[in-house]
Motif scaffolding. Structure first.
Motif, short mmCIF file in Angstrom:
data_model
loop_
_atom_site.label_atom_id
_atom_site.label_comp_id
_atom_site.label_asym_id
_atom_site.label_seq_id
_atom_site.Cartn_x
_atom_site.Cartn_y
_atom_site.Cartn_z
N MET A 1 0.76 -1.24 0.15
CA MET A 1 -0.02 0.07 -0.01
C MET A 1 0.75 1.13 -0.19
N PHE A 2 0.75 2.28 -0.98
CA PHE A 2 1.42 3.50 -0.90
C PHE A 2 0.61 4.65 -1.16
N SER A 3 1.07 6.00 -0.74
CA SER A 3 0.29 6.91 -1.27
C SER A 3 0.82 7.82 -2.24
N ILE A 4 0.15 8.28 -3.08
CA ILE A 4 0.73 9.25 -4.52
C ILE A 4 0.27 10.49 -4.12
N GLU A 5 -0.37 10.98 -3.21
CA GLU A 5 -0.60 12.46 -2.77
C GLU A 5 0.35 13.44 -3.14
N GLY A 6 1.72 12.99 -2.73
CA GLY A 6 2.73 13.93 -3.02
C GLY A 6 3.01 14.10 -4.68
N LEU A 7 2.32 13.38 -5.25
CA LEU A 7 2.45 13.56 -6.73
C LEU A 7 1.49 14.68 -7.39
N GLY A 8 0.49 14.94 -6.48
CA GLY A 8 -0.30 16.12 -6.94
C GLY A 8 -1.67 15.41 -7.62
N MET A 9 -1.78 14.15 -7.54
CA MET A 9 -2.69 13.38 -8.21
C MET A 9 -3.52 12.50 -7.77
N ASP A 10 -4.79 12.06 -7.80
CA ASP A 10 -5.41 11.22 -7.10
C ASP A 10 -5.50 9.83 -7.55
#
Length: 348
Positions: A285-294
């Motif tokens: 599981m990982f977050s991609i919020e730091g890429l500025g996209m959902d």
């Protein structure tokens, strides 16, 4: 061919499974006359150290039959708030079993012991009876985390003190056993009943096993029939399950290694937030919020590069490794995520 990281449910049967399916000796299982199913159930019971076992169509059906067999309408079941039984089994607890869920917020799938104790109802005319405690190992929503044996021992001791049975949703039980380096019996001896899937990392085309005491399984067999799970020449499917149990458990370690390597390499990519140290089995599981996209946009970009994945939240992505994922696939996936991240950085 796409690199399919959506789930280990996408595994396809091995050639030996296909041969076993073709050559399976069959009979009417509702009459108890299918020799292949009888062998599968005996083998499964021995592997998890229980008196008897029952072949069911799916993990969801196995869990539902377990709840029905342990409880009565109006009872209450304790389970973790992000457990599969509560969140992903179409409200079967309430609509079919007629029981109330008492959910507890867990950490890596572990409900705090004091919270479990506090959730057990006193004998009060106003309250439902606490009839069952459910655990999940590995815990899917926390990223395939393994419940430690000492934690399961504590839950089991509490359950004995209060005379409440414990059911284990062990859909990925063998991933937990391989991850801990123990015999599955070391896990299942700490619960009264267990459900585990043949159709995920073990690669059978369908089916799960529910195991427990003989009188419990006799009761469960009747509930399975009520739910439409009374199959006839079921050995056609069960034959693949025998191969899964005899030959596919050991190779799960490879999936764990691939998942760990994938997580470690993703952790090096700017904008990806992942706890690589916390990856214990085959789920990432990982977050991609730091890429500025959902998640939706990220998955669309993955699909453009022939990589399939699932969303686990607005900014949360799930990757699952399995027999169909190679070392080369891991490298390709990392390269694609790197490209997506680089593109997001220029956009920002």
């Amino acid at each position: 061919m796409p690199i399919d990281l959506r789930s280990d449910t996408v595994t396809t049967p091995t050639e030996k499974m296909r041969d076993a399916i073709r050559d399976a000796a069959v009979g009417d299982d509702v009459y108890g006359e299918d020799p292949t199913i009888n062998h599968l159930e005996q083998l499964a019971a021995e592997i998890v150290g229980k008196e008897a076992a029952l072949f069911v169509t799916s993990g969801t059906q196995g869990n539902q039959v377990a709840v029905l067999s342990h409880t009565q309408r109006g009872d209450e079941v304790i389970l973790e708030e992000y457990s599969h039984i509560f969140g992903y089994e179409t409200a079967g607890l309430s609509t079919i079993a007629g029981v109330q869920a008492r959910t507890i917020k867990g950490v890596n799938g572990q409900m705090p012991i004091p919270d479990i104790v506090a959730a057990i109802r006193e004998d009060d005319i106003h309250c439902p009876k606490t009839a069952l405690i459910c655990l999940e190992n590995t815990h899917g929503d926390s990223g395939g985390r393994i419940l430690p044996l000492n934690y399961m021992e504590e839950v089991y001791e509490i359950s004995r003190q209060h005379q409440i049975p414990v059911h284990l949703d062990g859909a990925r039980l063998f991933n937990a056993a391989v991850g801990l380096g123990v015999d599955p019996k070391e896990i299942t001896k700490l619960v009264d009943t267990v459900q585990f899937c043949l159709s995920k990392g073990l690669s059978a085309p369908m089916g799960s096993i529910l195991a427990g005491p003989k009188n419990f399984i006799e009761k469960a067999r009747k509930w399975r029939k009520m739910l439409g799970g009374g199959m006839r020449q079921a050995g056609i499917a069960g034959a693949a399950g025998i191969v899964a149990l005899e030959e596919m458990v050991g190779r799960l370690e490879e999936d764990h290694v691939h998942a760990k390597k994938l997580a470690q390499r993703l952790a090096l990519i700017e904008g990806i937030d992942i706890d690589a140290e916390g990856v214990e089995t085959n789920i990432i599981m990982f977050s991609i919020e730091g890429l500025g996209m959902d998640s939706e946009e990220f998955i669309e970009k993955l699909n453009e590069h022939q990589i399939l994945a699932n969303s686990a939240g607005p900014y949360r992505i799930r990757f699952v490794t399995h027999r169909g994922i190679t070392k080369e696939d891991i490298g390709t996936a990392v390269e694609v995520v790197n490209r997506i991240a680089a593109g997001a950085k220029t956009r920002l």
